[in-house]
Motif scaffolding. Structure first.
Motif, PDB file in Angstrom:
ATOM      1  N   LEU A 149       0.815  -1.216   0.000  1.00 49.33           N
ATOM      2  CA  LEU A 149       0.000   0.000   0.000  1.00 49.33           C
ATOM      3  C   LEU A 149       0.847   1.265   0.000  1.00 49.33           C
ATOM      4  O   LEU A 149       0.320   2.371  -0.072  1.00 49.33           O
ATOM      5  CB  LEU A 149      -0.949  -0.012   1.201  1.00 49.33           C
ATOM      6  CG  LEU A 149      -1.943  -1.170   1.198  1.00 49.33           C
ATOM      7  CD1 LEU A 149      -2.695  -1.238   2.511  1.00 49.33           C
ATOM      8  CD2 LEU A 149      -2.894  -1.053   0.017  1.00 49.33           C
ATOM      9  N   GLY A 150       2.147   1.100   0.078  1.00 49.24           N
ATOM     10  CA  GLY A 150       3.076   2.220   0.038  1.00 49.24           C
ATOM     11  C   GLY A 150       4.483   1.676   0.111  1.00 49.24           C
ATOM     12  O   GLY A 150       4.696   0.528   0.498  1.00 49.24           O
ATOM     13  N   GLY A 198      15.207   7.776  -1.757  1.00 44.12           N
ATOM     14  CA  GLY A 198      15.118   7.847  -3.211  1.00 44.12           C
ATOM     15  C   GLY A 198      13.716   7.910  -3.759  1.00 44.12           C
ATOM     16  O   GLY A 198      13.443   8.612  -4.722  1.00 44.12           O
ATOM     17  N   ARG A 199      12.817   7.168  -3.171  1.00 48.78           N
ATOM     18  CA  ARG A 199      11.432   7.139  -3.627  1.00 48.78           C
ATOM     19  C   ARG A 199      10.528   6.978  -2.420  1.00 48.78           C
ATOM     20  O   ARG A 199      10.883   6.296  -1.462  1.00 48.78           O
ATOM     21  CB  ARG A 199      11.197   5.969  -4.586  1.00 48.78           C
ATOM     22  CG  ARG A 199      11.912   6.121  -5.905  1.00 48.78           C
ATOM     23  CD  ARG A 199      11.848   4.830  -6.704  1.00 48.78           C
ATOM     24  NE  ARG A 199      12.502   4.975  -7.992  1.00 48.78           N
ATOM     25  CZ  ARG A 199      13.798   4.850  -8.187  1.00 48.78           C
ATOM     26  NH1 ARG A 199      14.601   4.577  -7.173  1.00 48.78           N
ATOM     27  NH2 ARG A 199      14.312   4.998  -9.384  1.00 48.78           N
ATOM     28  N   LEU A 200       9.353   7.580  -2.490  1.00 46.46           N
ATOM     29  CA  LEU A 200       8.319   7.385  -1.481  1.00 46.46           C
ATOM     30  C   LEU A 200       6.995   7.534  -2.218  1.00 46.46           C
ATOM     31  O   LEU A 200       6.770   8.543  -2.893  1.00 46.46           O
ATOM     32  CB  LEU A 200       8.428   8.423  -0.365  1.00 46.46           C
ATOM     33  CG  LEU A 200       7.493   8.204   0.829  1.00 46.46           C
ATOM     34  CD1 LEU A 200       8.146   8.711   2.104  1.00 46.46           C
ATOM     35  CD2 LEU A 200       6.148   8.826   0.655  1.00 46.46           C
ATOM     36  N   ALA A 201       6.153   6.509  -2.125  1.00 41.94           N
ATOM     37  CA  ALA A 201       4.877   6.529  -2.835  1.00 41.94           C
ATOM     38  C   ALA A 201       3.813   5.799  -2.024  1.00 41.94           C
ATOM     39  O   ALA A 201       4.115   4.840  -1.301  1.00 41.94           O
ATOM     40  CB  ALA A 201       5.020   5.876  -4.202  1.00 41.94           C
ATOM     41  N   PHE A 235       3.437   8.267   7.730  1.00 44.18           N
ATOM     42  CA  PHE A 235       3.871   7.053   8.410  1.00 44.18           C
ATOM     43  C   PHE A 235       5.136   6.494   7.746  1.00 44.18           C
ATOM     44  O   PHE A 235       6.103   6.139   8.425  1.00 44.18           O
ATOM     45  CB  PHE A 235       2.735   6.025   8.389  1.00 44.18           C
ATOM     46  CG  PHE A 235       2.975   4.802   9.216  1.00 44.18           C
ATOM     47  CD1 PHE A 235       3.032   4.863  10.604  1.00 44.18           C
ATOM     48  CD2 PHE A 235       3.122   3.562   8.605  1.00 44.18           C
ATOM     49  CE1 PHE A 235       3.237   3.719  11.371  1.00 44.18           C
ATOM     50  CE2 PHE A 235       3.328   2.413   9.363  1.00 44.18           C
ATOM     51  CZ  PHE A 235       3.391   2.492  10.747  1.00 44.18           C
ATOM     52  N   LEU A 236       5.136   6.442   6.413  1.00 43.12           N
ATOM     53  CA  LEU A 236       6.307   5.966   5.680  1.00 43.12           C
ATOM     54  C   LEU A 236       7.509   6.883   5.892  1.00 43.12           C
ATOM     55  O   LEU A 236       8.625   6.415   6.131  1.00 43.12           O
ATOM     56  CB  LEU A 236       5.987   5.870   4.185  1.00 43.12           C
ATOM     57  CG  LEU A 236       5.109   4.697   3.766  1.00 43.12           C
ATOM     58  CD1 LEU A 236       4.466   4.960   2.412  1.00 43.12           C
ATOM     59  CD2 LEU A 236       5.910   3.399   3.740  1.00 43.12           C
ATOM     60  N   VAL A 288      16.228  14.114  -0.173  1.00 36.32           N
ATOM     61  CA  VAL A 288      15.170  13.667  -1.077  1.00 36.32           C
ATOM     62  C   VAL A 288      15.238  14.493  -2.354  1.00 36.32           C
ATOM     63  O   VAL A 288      15.704  15.633  -2.338  1.00 36.32           O
ATOM     64  CB  VAL A 288      13.755  13.790  -0.462  1.00 36.32           C
ATOM     65  CG1 VAL A 288      13.614  12.922   0.764  1.00 36.32           C
ATOM     66  CG2 VAL A 288      13.411  15.232  -0.150  1.00 36.32           C
ATOM     67  N   GLU A 289      14.779  13.895  -3.433  1.00 35.14           N
ATOM     68  CA  GLU A 289      14.658  14.605  -4.702  1.00 35.14           C
ATOM     69  C   GLU A 289      13.191  14.570  -5.083  1.00 35.14           C
ATOM     70  O   GLU A 289      12.720  13.608  -5.702  1.00 35.14           O
ATOM     71  CB  GLU A 289      15.555  13.971  -5.763  1.00 35.14           C
ATOM     72  CG  GLU A 289      17.021  14.128  -5.409  1.00 35.14           C
ATOM     73  CD  GLU A 289      17.976  13.495  -6.403  1.00 35.14           C
ATOM     74  OE1 GLU A 289      17.553  13.157  -7.520  1.00 35.14           O
ATOM     75  OE2 GLU A 289      19.147  13.356  -6.042  1.00 35.14           O
TER      76      GLU A 289
END
Length: 171
Positions: free
Chosen positions: A58-59, A93-96, A109-110, A132-133
């Motif tokens: 879910l993320g 690098g990534r967070l979704a 939360f992530l 972060v980018e």
């Protein structure tokens, strides 16, 4: 009956990534096609949000070691740092977040889990900040809400000093 407890785990083969859709084709494709390979090659460490016993992702976010040029950091912060040309950081690098969980605090939360892991790792492998980018203005605003500061000269490249992160988890 209580709601299921969400958990963040290192990505492995049992996690179902097939239905993940965050609204960004590049982030969806990365999770579905590249994240496991990056983990296997130790290029990035992907972590996923699930509601056990379910395995549907879910993320997610990724962490890796990186560096920043000392010139990218505001001078007010570099005065107290050694004069090394490159400084060690942890790259988020990534967070979704899957669209089904948007607006439920999953992104926060992530992010907090990523910051905590980065802080814990920094005691063994030095990192003076998390970088972060942000992919767009909306993502940059999300990080700025958590006091991330811009790196020079790109306003979408942001950082949060490890000392600031430490204050988040004191007590």
């Amino acid at each position: 009956m209580t709601a299921p407890s969400r958990q963040i785990e290192p990505l492995d083969k049992r996690h179902d990534r097939s239905a993940f859709a965050c609204g960004s084709e590049a982030l969806d494709r990365y999770l579905k096609q590249q994240a496991r390979q990056d983990a296997d090659k130790h290029v990035a460490a992907p972590f996923v949000l699930v509601y056990p016993p379910a395995t549907r992702v879910l993320g997610y976010y990724t962490l890796s070691a990186s560096t920043v040029c000392v010139d990218e950091i505001p001078e007010t912060l570099t005065r107290k740092l050694p004069r090394y040309p490159l400084l060690p950081v942890t790259l988020l690098g990534r967070l979704a977040v899957d669209q089904s969980t948007k607006g439920q605090g999953a992104g926060t939360f992530l992010l907090m889990d990523a910051l905590y892991r980065a802080l814990s790792s920094a005691t063994q492998i030095a990192a003076m900040a998390v970088v972060v980018e942000a992919k767009d203005d909306q993502a940059a605003a999300f990080y700025r809400h958590f006091n991330f500061l811009p790196l020079q000269p790109d306003p979408h490249r942001l950082f949060l000093p490890m000392n600031t992160i430490a204050t988040l988890f004191e007590g």
